[in-house]
Write a protein that holds these residues in place. Structure first.
Motif, PDB file in Angstrom:
ATOM      1  N   TYR A   1       2.259   1.817  -3.569  1.00 37.17           N
ATOM      2  CA  TYR A   1       1.256   2.378  -4.468  1.00 37.17           C
ATOM      3  C   TYR A   1       0.883   3.804  -4.096  1.00 37.17           C
ATOM      4  O   TYR A   1       0.517   4.600  -4.961  1.00 37.17           O
ATOM      5  CB  TYR A   1       0.002   1.502  -4.506  1.00 37.17           C
TER       6      TYR A   1
ATOM      7  N   THR B   1       0.836  -1.204   0.000  1.00 43.26           N
ATOM      8  CA  THR B   1       0.000   0.000   0.000  1.00 43.26           C
ATOM      9  C   THR B   1       0.868   1.250   0.000  1.00 43.26           C
ATOM     10  O   THR B   1       0.565   2.230  -0.696  1.00 43.26           O
ATOM     11  CB  THR B   1      -0.941  -0.005   1.216  1.00 43.26           C
TER      12      THR B   1
ATOM     13  N   ASP C   1       2.506   6.882  -5.877  1.00 44.64           N
ATOM     14  CA  ASP C   1       1.963   7.382  -7.143  1.00 44.64           C
ATOM     15  C   ASP C   1       0.801   8.350  -6.951  1.00 44.64           C
ATOM     16  O   ASP C   1       0.344   8.961  -7.911  1.00 44.64           O
ATOM     17  CB  ASP C   1       1.480   6.204  -8.012  1.00 44.64           C
TER      18      ASP C   1
END
Length: 81
Positions: free
Chosen positions: A42, A39, A45
């Motif tokens: 990601y 998590t 981004d």
């Protein structure tokens, strides 16, 4: 490049399954850490990890510590109280 894989024909023994069952809380806790870390990756981004993301990692790591301690206490008769 050719990879040779050995065919496993033996089923796990009752002792193997019992060992997995005993370690499962630790395995699950480690999977929670991995999920929390993914998590974080990601989140990079999307503006970076939030404080909640970091809290999730810390809590998952604490669960690993507790699970490892519990497992060690259960499997080491010298530590049993």
């Amino acid at each position: 490049m050719r990879t040779h894989l050995a065919l496993v024909t033996a089923e796990p023994t009752a002792a193997d399954l019992a060992a997995i069952d005993a370690e499962w809380p630790l395995i699950a806790a480690e999977l929670d850490v991995l999920d929390a870390e993914i998590t974080l990756i990601y989140a990079e981004d999307h503006g970076g990890p939030s404080p909640l993301d970091w809290r999730r990692v810390r809590r998952a790591e604490a669960r690993v510590t507790r699970a490892a301690t519990d497992l060690n206490t259960r499997t080491d008769p010298r530590r049993a109280a």
